[in-house]
Design a protein around this motif. Structure first.
Motif, PDB file in Angstrom:
ATOM      1  N   SER A 115      -1.872  -1.256  -3.730  1.00 17.89           N
ATOM      2  CA  SER A 115      -2.938  -0.386  -3.238  1.00 17.89           C
ATOM      3  C   SER A 115      -2.455   1.053  -3.395  1.00 17.89           C
ATOM      4  O   SER A 115      -1.464   1.456  -2.790  1.00 17.89           O
ATOM      5  CB  SER A 115      -3.251  -0.681  -1.770  1.00 17.89           C
ATOM      6  N   ASN A 156      -5.442   4.764   0.573  1.00 18.70           N
ATOM      7  CA  ASN A 156      -6.204   4.211   1.682  1.00 18.70           C
ATOM      8  C   ASN A 156      -7.052   5.319   2.286  1.00 18.70           C
ATOM      9  O   ASN A 156      -6.594   6.089   3.123  1.00 18.70           O
ATOM     10  CB  ASN A 156      -5.272   3.609   2.737  1.00 18.70           C
ATOM     11  N   GLU A 168       0.805  -1.223   0.000  1.00 15.99           N
ATOM     12  CA  GLU A 168       0.000   0.000   0.000  1.00 15.99           C
ATOM     13  C   GLU A 168       0.836   1.271   0.000  1.00 15.99           C
ATOM     14  O   GLU A 168       1.763   1.429   0.787  1.00 15.99           O
ATOM     15  CB  GLU A 168      -0.905  -0.003   1.229  1.00 15.99           C
TER      16      GLU A 168
END
Length: 98
Positions: free
Chosen positions: A37, A40, A6
Motif C-alpha cells: 500500500s 493511506n 503500508e
C-alpha cells in the motif's frame, strides 16, 4: 495471516522513497505480505498534477524492488483526477464505487 504492508509518507524526494525502499527490502521475503500500500488517504494522491507523478514514481520503485506483488492505495476522496494512476495501481474498489 495476510499483511497489506503500508507506507505512511508519499513523495519523490530521497526521504519518502528511501523509507519505501527500506520497507520493501525488509518485508519482501515475508510470505504473509500480499500487497504494497503506497498511501493511506494522503491529500496529494488525488491531485493529478502533483499526485499522479508521485504515485507513479513510488509504484515504479516498488515494482523495481518486488515485481511479484501489486500496489494499492487507500483513497480519502472521490476518484476524479486520481483515477489516472489508480487504474495503473490496480486499486480495489469499495462496494458502490465505479
Amino acid at each position: 495471516m495476510l499483511v497489506l504492508d503500508e507506507n505512511r509518507r508519499i513523495g519523490t524526494n530521497a526521504e519518502p522513497l528511501g523509507e519505501l525502499s527500506r520497507q520493501i527490502r525488509r518485508d519482501r521475503n515475508h510470505p504473509s505480505v500480499f500487497m504494497w500500500s503506497l498511501a493511506n488517504e494522503e491529500s496529494l494522491q488525488g491531485d493529478s498534477t502533483s499526485g499522479t507523478p508521485i504515485m507513479q514514481a513510488m509504484q515504479n520503485l516498488a515494482h523495481s524492488l518486488d515485481s511479484t506483488r501489486l500496489c494499492t492505495a487507500a483513497m480519502s476522496g472521490g476518484w476524479g483526477a486520481a483515477s489516472v494512476w489508480c487504474w495503473t495501481l490496480r486499486v480495489q474498489l469499495q462496494p458502490g464505487q465505479r
